[in-house]
Design an enzyme around this catalytic site. Structure first.
Site, PDB file in Angstrom:
ATOM      1  N   LYS A   1      10.798  25.049   6.399  1.00 48.87           N
ATOM      2  CA  LYS A   1      11.986  24.216   6.213  1.00 48.87           C
ATOM      3  C   LYS A   1      12.245  23.398   7.477  1.00 48.87           C
ATOM      4  O   LYS A   1      11.646  23.636   8.522  1.00 48.87           O
ATOM      5  CB  LYS A   1      13.192  25.095   5.890  1.00 48.87           C
ATOM      6  CG  LYS A   1      13.584  26.064   6.997  1.00 48.87           C
ATOM      7  CD  LYS A   1      14.755  26.938   6.586  1.00 48.87           C
ATOM      8  CE  LYS A   1      15.131  27.897   7.719  1.00 48.87           C
ATOM      9  NZ  LYS A   1      16.333  28.694   7.374  1.00 48.87           N
TER      10      LYS A   1
ATOM     11  N   TYR B   1      26.046   6.342  32.862  1.00 47.78           N
ATOM     12  CA  TYR B   1      27.434   6.172  32.438  1.00 47.78           C
ATOM     13  C   TYR B   1      28.371   7.099  33.212  1.00 47.78           C
ATOM     14  O   TYR B   1      28.080   8.284  33.382  1.00 47.78           O
ATOM     15  CB  TYR B   1      27.569   6.459  30.947  1.00 47.78           C
ATOM     16  CG  TYR B   1      26.878   5.464  30.053  1.00 47.78           C
ATOM     17  CD1 TYR B   1      27.328   4.147  29.960  1.00 47.78           C
ATOM     18  CD2 TYR B   1      25.778   5.841  29.291  1.00 47.78           C
ATOM     19  CE1 TYR B   1      26.694   3.227  29.137  1.00 47.78           C
ATOM     20  CE2 TYR B   1      25.133   4.931  28.461  1.00 47.78           C
ATOM     21  CZ  TYR B   1      25.599   3.624  28.387  1.00 47.78           C
ATOM     22  OH  TYR B   1      24.969   2.717  27.568  1.00 47.78           O
TER      23      TYR B   1
END
Length: 368
Positions: free
Chosen positions: A34, A261
């Site tokens: 999965k 930033y």
């Protein structure tokens, strides 16, 4: 090709599957692929495991099963999660096996199948303590009722452990007792199913009494241990994925230079600021800002400043020789140094599963 990629070592995955089979002994191993095989590439991993003897697979959702079929993989596929009854036609068309986990869902399936005059194989999910989907183990009458429905053929019955990766196994052993209550009841009623299964990776390694007919290896296939509480000596696992990027730019900057930033990183001395062309949109957690490490020239260097959406920066000693195009490793081994998924998970405050499955579709997978 994009200068960011994940190298997946299929031979290591095959090795890990051999370890699963060694531990499982007489039980058949059903690889769980999965979430794109935990970020490794479901189709390619499935093909490698078929070559190693895998006969069936488990996924989480319908679309994952369809993807395998469209890639030409015809082995039985069990869907572990919820599949709505309106998808019955797709299940039949693609020959996929759903999980039925409550009475109303089973009745809705039966109604559609009766109208279509078709029979569908499925596995029944029992909740023995996970508290997620599944018939509560004491709902024996409902379980028996569903197993006798027409147009539905129970191929398997299974449960899932909540705490098999913890040091204390008492709750897992309680879950085994509860699952056995259901199995004994079915046997007493003359109801037979082909496959009984419970063991995830942790239980494969630690709870042989939970192996039953099938085991469901997940994280261990990819070379990772379920937790720090699972002893490493139980299985020799080889990590299969290395996350790499090429250096995009190198700047020699003075002390007092700010990076990224918010200017949260300020150099304390002359430094090389090395930019790499990946960021949190590629699955490299923003929470690794000013905390994570990267391997360049076989040495560990710190993330400088905030991880951006598509880029990040690394602070490297000014005496180091680094050039654009050089290879950096963000997860895996370079030289004698290694960054593990467990190490990254500790820094982020998560688990190694999330580190692997978070690597996004933007990162090409290269198979070696």
């Amino acid at each position: 090709m994009r200068p960011v990629w994940a190298e997946v070592n299929l031979e290591n995955i095959r090795h890990n599957f051999r370890e699963v089979k060694r531990l499982a002994r007489q039980a058949e191993a059903m690889p769980v692929i999965k979430a794109n095989a935990y970020g490794h590439g479901a189709v390619e991993v499935a093909k490698a495991l078929i070559a190693e003897g895998a006969k069936r697979f488990a996924v989480a959702i319908l679309d994952e099963g369809i993807k395998l079929r469209e890639a030409g993989i015809d082995a039985p596929v069990l869907i572990l999660g919820y599949t709505p009854p309106e998808e019955v036609e797709k299940l039949l068309f693609y020959n996929l096996t759903p999980t039925l986990h409550h009475r109303e869902l089973a009745l809705a399936y039966q109604e559609r199948l009766e109208r279509l005059k078709k029979t569908l194989f499925y596995h029944l999910k029992i909740d023995t303590g996970m508290g997620r989907i599944g018939f509560w183990y004491e709902e024996l009458e409902k379980i028996e009722e569903v197993l006798k429905l027409k147009n539905l053929e129970a191929e398997g019955v299974y449960t899932h452990f909540a705490r098999a990766d913890e040091q204390d196994l008492s709750f897992s052993k309680l879950q085994i007792e509860r699952f056995n209550i259901v199995l004994k009841h079915l046997k007493a009623k003359g109801i037979e199913v082909k496959y009984r299964h419970a063991a995830n990776s942790a239980a494969i390694m630690r709870l042989p009494e939970a192996h039953y007919d099938l085991v469901r290896p997940g994280i261990m296939l990819y070379g990772e241990y379920p937790s720090r509480d699972v002893p490493r000596e139980l299985a020799h696992l080889k990590p299969a994925l290395t996350l790499k990027a090429r250096v995009s730019q190198v700047k020699k900057v003075p002390a007092g230079f700010t990076v990224s930033y918010g200017s949260t990183y300020v150099t304390s001395k002359a430094t090389l600021i090395v930019s790499l062309p990946l960021g949190y949109a590629d699955g490299y957690f923003r929470r690794l800002s000013n905390r994570g490490v990267v391997l360049i020239n076989g040495k560990r260097w710190s993330i400088a400043g905030r991880v951006c959406m598509d880029q990040l920066m690394v602070a490297v000693d000014e005496t180091e020789r680094v050039n654009p195009g050089d290879e950096a490793v963000l997860l895996g081994k370079q030289g004698e140094e290694t960054i593990t998924a467990m190490e990254m998970a500790d820094l982020v405050g998560t688990i190694n599963y999330e580190i692997l499955t978070n690597i996004s579709y933007r990162v090409p997978r290269i198979y070696v």
